[in-house]
Write a protein that holds these residues in place. Structure first.
Motif, PDB file in Angstrom:
ATOM      1  N   LEU A 155       0.875  -1.174   0.000  1.00  0.00           N
ATOM      2  CA  LEU A 155       0.000   0.000   0.000  1.00  0.00           C
ATOM      3  C   LEU A 155       0.906   1.215   0.000  1.00  0.00           C
ATOM      4  O   LEU A 155       1.710   1.392   0.924  1.00  0.00           O
ATOM      5  CB  LEU A 155      -0.903   0.004   1.228  1.00  0.00           C
ATOM      6  CG  LEU A 155      -1.784  -1.227   1.439  1.00  0.00           C
ATOM      7  CD1 LEU A 155      -2.561  -1.103   2.757  1.00  0.00           C
ATOM      8  CD2 LEU A 155      -2.745  -1.415   0.288  1.00  0.00           C
ATOM      9  N   VAL A 156       0.762   2.053  -1.008  1.00  0.00           N
ATOM     10  CA  VAL A 156       1.634   3.212  -1.141  1.00  0.00           C
ATOM     11  C   VAL A 156       0.785   4.480  -1.088  1.00  0.00           C
ATOM     12  O   VAL A 156      -0.036   4.727  -1.980  1.00  0.00           O
ATOM     13  CB  VAL A 156       2.443   3.167  -2.442  1.00  0.00           C
ATOM     14  CG1 VAL A 156       3.328   4.389  -2.554  1.00  0.00           C
ATOM     15  CG2 VAL A 156       3.279   1.891  -2.497  1.00  0.00           C
ATOM     16  N   GLU A 157       0.992   5.259  -0.037  1.00  0.00           N
ATOM     17  CA  GLU A 157       0.249   6.505   0.141  1.00  0.00           C
ATOM     18  C   GLU A 157       1.001   7.668  -0.481  1.00  0.00           C
ATOM     19  O   GLU A 157       2.229   7.660  -0.575  1.00  0.00           O
ATOM     20  CB  GLU A 157       0.023   6.807   1.626  1.00  0.00           C
ATOM     21  CG  GLU A 157      -0.777   5.777   2.380  1.00  0.00           C
ATOM     22  CD  GLU A 157       0.021   5.077   3.440  1.00  0.00           C
ATOM     23  OE1 GLU A 157      -0.560   4.646   4.453  1.00  0.00           O
ATOM     24  OE2 GLU A 157       1.245   4.951   3.249  1.00  0.00           O
ATOM     25  N   SER A 158       0.246   8.672  -0.861  1.00  0.00           N
ATOM     26  CA  SER A 158       0.816   9.914  -1.352  1.00  0.00           C
ATOM     27  C   SER A 158      -0.196  11.029  -1.135  1.00  0.00           C
ATOM     28  O   SER A 158      -1.356  10.770  -0.814  1.00  0.00           O
ATOM     29  CB  SER A 158       1.181   9.801  -2.835  1.00  0.00           C
ATOM     30  OG  SER A 158       0.022   9.536  -3.605  1.00  0.00           O
ATOM     31  N   GLY A 159       0.268  12.257  -1.306  1.00  0.00           N
ATOM     32  CA  GLY A 159      -0.638  13.392  -1.236  1.00  0.00           C
ATOM     33  C   GLY A 159      -0.547  14.221   0.021  1.00  0.00           C
ATOM     34  O   GLY A 159      -1.193  15.267   0.127  1.00  0.00           O
TER      35      GLY A 159
ATOM     36  N   LEU B 143      -5.469  12.654  -0.242  1.00  0.00           N
ATOM     37  CA  LEU B 143      -4.544  11.542  -0.063  1.00  0.00           C
ATOM     38  C   LEU B 143      -4.938  10.394  -0.986  1.00  0.00           C
ATOM     39  O   LEU B 143      -6.129  10.160  -1.220  1.00  0.00           O
ATOM     40  CB  LEU B 143      -4.552  11.060   1.380  1.00  0.00           C
ATOM     41  CG  LEU B 143      -4.293  12.106   2.463  1.00  0.00           C
ATOM     42  CD1 LEU B 143      -4.261  11.429   3.837  1.00  0.00           C
ATOM     43  CD2 LEU B 143      -3.019  12.865   2.203  1.00  0.00           C
ATOM     44  N   SER B 144      -3.932   9.705  -1.479  1.00  0.00           N
ATOM     45  CA  SER B 144      -4.154   8.526  -2.319  1.00  0.00           C
ATOM     46  C   SER B 144      -3.416   7.338  -1.730  1.00  0.00           C
ATOM     47  O   SER B 144      -2.365   7.498  -1.107  1.00  0.00           O
ATOM     48  CB  SER B 144      -3.645   8.775  -3.742  1.00  0.00           C
ATOM     49  OG  SER B 144      -4.304   9.857  -4.350  1.00  0.00           O
ATOM     50  N   CYS B 145      -3.965   6.169  -1.935  1.00  0.00           N
ATOM     51  CA  CYS B 145      -3.334   4.926  -1.492  1.00  0.00           C
ATOM     52  C   CYS B 145      -3.516   3.909  -2.603  1.00  0.00           C
ATOM     53  O   CYS B 145      -4.634   3.443  -2.838  1.00  0.00           O
ATOM     54  CB  CYS B 145      -3.971   4.438  -0.206  1.00  0.00           C
ATOM     55  SG  CYS B 145      -3.447   2.775   0.301  1.00  0.00           S
TER      56      CYS B 145
ATOM     57  N   TRP C 215      -8.771   4.812   6.286  1.00  0.00           N
ATOM     58  CA  TRP C 215      -7.688   5.730   6.633  1.00  0.00           C
ATOM     59  C   TRP C 215      -7.665   5.905   8.142  1.00  0.00           C
ATOM     60  O   TRP C 215      -8.719   6.059   8.779  1.00  0.00           O
ATOM     61  CB  TRP C 215      -7.901   7.096   5.971  1.00  0.00           C
ATOM     62  CG  TRP C 215      -7.705   7.085   4.499  1.00  0.00           C
ATOM     63  CD1 TRP C 215      -8.671   6.950   3.540  1.00  0.00           C
ATOM     64  CD2 TRP C 215      -6.463   7.227   3.805  1.00  0.00           C
ATOM     65  NE1 TRP C 215      -8.111   6.977   2.293  1.00  0.00           N
ATOM     66  CE2 TRP C 215      -6.756   7.163   2.426  1.00  0.00           C
ATOM     67  CE3 TRP C 215      -5.139   7.404   4.187  1.00  0.00           C
ATOM     68  CZ2 TRP C 215      -5.776   7.266   1.443  1.00  0.00           C
ATOM     69  CZ3 TRP C 215      -4.166   7.510   3.222  1.00  0.00           C
ATOM     70  CH2 TRP C 215      -4.470   7.439   1.862  1.00  0.00           C
ATOM     71  N   TYR C 216      -6.461   5.883   8.689  1.00  0.00           N
ATOM     72  CA  TYR C 216      -6.236   6.116  10.105  1.00  0.00           C
ATOM     73  C   TYR C 216      -5.181   7.200  10.212  1.00  0.00           C
ATOM     74  O   TYR C 216      -4.467   7.489   9.262  1.00  0.00           O
ATOM     75  CB  TYR C 216      -5.748   4.827  10.785  1.00  0.00           C
ATOM     76  CG  TYR C 216      -6.796   3.735  10.836  1.00  0.00           C
ATOM     77  CD1 TYR C 216      -7.160   3.046   9.691  1.00  0.00           C
ATOM     78  CD2 TYR C 216      -7.427   3.407  12.031  1.00  0.00           C
ATOM     79  CE1 TYR C 216      -8.139   2.054   9.723  1.00  0.00           C
ATOM     80  CE2 TYR C 216      -8.406   2.410  12.074  1.00  0.00           C
ATOM     81  CZ  TYR C 216      -8.742   1.746  10.916  1.00  0.00           C
ATOM     82  OH  TYR C 216      -9.703   0.770  10.968  1.00  0.00           O
ATOM     83  N   ARG C 217      -5.082   7.787  11.397  1.00  0.00           N
ATOM     84  CA  ARG C 217      -4.054   8.804  11.591  1.00  0.00           C
ATOM     85  C   ARG C 217      -3.482   8.710  12.998  1.00  0.00           C
ATOM     86  O   ARG C 217      -4.141   8.226  13.924  1.00  0.00           O
ATOM     87  CB  ARG C 217      -4.611  10.201  11.332  1.00  0.00           C
ATOM     88  CG  ARG C 217      -5.652  10.677  12.337  1.00  0.00           C
ATOM     89  CD  ARG C 217      -6.239  12.007  11.894  1.00  0.00           C
ATOM     90  NE  ARG C 217      -7.231  12.501  12.846  1.00  0.00           N
ATOM     91  CZ  ARG C 217      -7.992  13.583  12.624  1.00  0.00           C
ATOM     92  NH1 ARG C 217      -7.878  14.265  11.490  1.00  0.00           N
ATOM     93  NH2 ARG C 217      -8.858  13.968  13.534  1.00  0.00           N
TER      94      ARG C 217
ATOM     95  N   TYR D 219      -8.886   6.826  -1.749  1.00  0.00           N
ATOM     96  CA  TYR D 219      -8.667   8.268  -1.617  1.00  0.00           C
ATOM     97  C   TYR D 219      -9.251   8.786  -0.307  1.00  0.00           C
ATOM     98  O   TYR D 219     -10.183   8.210   0.251  1.00  0.00           O
ATOM     99  CB  TYR D 219      -9.327   9.022  -2.769  1.00  0.00           C
ATOM    100  CG  TYR D 219      -8.822   8.644  -4.135  1.00  0.00           C
ATOM    101  CD1 TYR D 219      -9.544   7.780  -4.953  1.00  0.00           C
ATOM    102  CD2 TYR D 219      -7.622   9.153  -4.613  1.00  0.00           C
ATOM    103  CE1 TYR D 219      -9.087   7.431  -6.207  1.00  0.00           C
ATOM    104  CE2 TYR D 219      -7.153   8.816  -5.871  1.00  0.00           C
ATOM    105  CZ  TYR D 219      -7.891   7.951  -6.669  1.00  0.00           C
ATOM    106  OH  TYR D 219      -7.430   7.606  -7.915  1.00  0.00           O
ATOM    107  N   LEU D 220      -8.690   9.907   0.129  1.00  0.00           N
ATOM    108  CA  LEU D 220      -9.276  10.653   1.230  1.00  0.00           C
ATOM    109  C   LEU D 220      -9.212  12.130   0.859  1.00  0.00           C
ATOM    110  O   LEU D 220      -8.131  12.711   0.826  1.00  0.00           O
ATOM    111  CB  LEU D 220      -8.546  10.408   2.552  1.00  0.00           C
ATOM    112  CG  LEU D 220      -9.187  11.084   3.767  1.00  0.00           C
ATOM    113  CD1 LEU D 220     -10.533  10.430   4.089  1.00  0.00           C
ATOM    114  CD2 LEU D 220      -8.263  11.021   4.986  1.00  0.00           C
ATOM    115  N   GLN D 221     -10.361  12.684   0.527  1.00  0.00           N
ATOM    116  CA  GLN D 221     -10.441  14.118   0.253  1.00  0.00           C
ATOM    117  C   GLN D 221     -10.653  14.843   1.576  1.00  0.00           C
ATOM    118  O   GLN D 221     -11.628  14.560   2.285  1.00  0.00           O
ATOM    119  CB  GLN D 221     -11.595  14.402  -0.698  1.00  0.00           C
ATOM    120  CG  GLN D 221     -11.788  15.879  -1.006  1.00  0.00           C
ATOM    121  CD  GLN D 221     -10.630  16.479  -1.774  1.00  0.00           C
ATOM    122  OE1 GLN D 221     -10.141  15.886  -2.736  1.00  0.00           O
ATOM    123  NE2 GLN D 221     -10.184  17.665  -1.358  1.00  0.00           N
ATOM    124  N   MET D 222      -9.762  15.751   1.891  1.00  0.00           N
ATOM    125  CA  MET D 222      -9.815  16.458   3.161  1.00  0.00           C
ATOM    126  C   MET D 222     -10.005  17.947   2.893  1.00  0.00           C
ATOM    127  O   MET D 222      -9.145  18.581   2.279  1.00  0.00           O
ATOM    128  CB  MET D 222      -8.529  16.221   3.957  1.00  0.00           C
ATOM    129  CG  MET D 222      -8.210  14.752   4.168  1.00  0.00           C
ATOM    130  SD  MET D 222      -6.793  14.478   5.256  1.00  0.00           S
ATOM    131  CE  MET D 222      -5.482  15.176   4.262  1.00  0.00           C
TER     132      MET D 222
END
Length: 117
Positions: free
Chosen positions: A4-8, A20-22, A36-38, A79-82
């Motif tokens: 799993l490769v995240e970016s953004g 964010l993209s994964c 998504w976790y943080r 994706y995670l649109q923030m």
């Protein structure tokens, strides 16, 4: 082998937006739950948003109405649109996929989000 490769991630002012993209390999997002976790400094990792196998979504109260989770099964990307980001959203964000057949959990390496006031 699952990857799993995240970016953004990045630095943004309060009120701004990031997406964010994964991108997953070795596992299909369709048919599996993802989320998504943080983790903020000095705090435990917490759930931000999830999407289940059937596409239903769930959000932490702190991000409801501001964040949107989605997936593109053709691109095998989560994706995670923030939007309307706040300083308290500052954290390392991690992508997670849980394989339905084995309940195995897979994690990305994380992407840093910093929201300045």
């Amino acid at each position: 082998q699952v990857q799993l490769v995240e970016s953004g991630g990045g630095l943004v002012q309060a009120g701004g937006s990031l997406r964010l993209s994964c991108t997953a390999s070795g596992i299909r997002l369709s048919g599996n739950a993802a989320g998504w976790y943080r983790q903020a400094p000095g705090k435990q990792r917490e759930l931000v948003a999830t999407v289940s196998r059937d596409g239903s979504t769930n959000y932490a109260d702190s991000v409801k109405g501001r964040f949107t989770i989605s997936r593109d099964t053709a691109k095998n990307t989560l994706y995670l649109q923030m939007n309307s980001l706040k300083p308290e959203d500052t954290a390392v964000y991690y992508c997670n996929v849980r394989r339905f057949s084995t309940w195995s959990n897979y994690w990305g390496q994380g992407t840093q989000v910093i929201v300045s006031s």
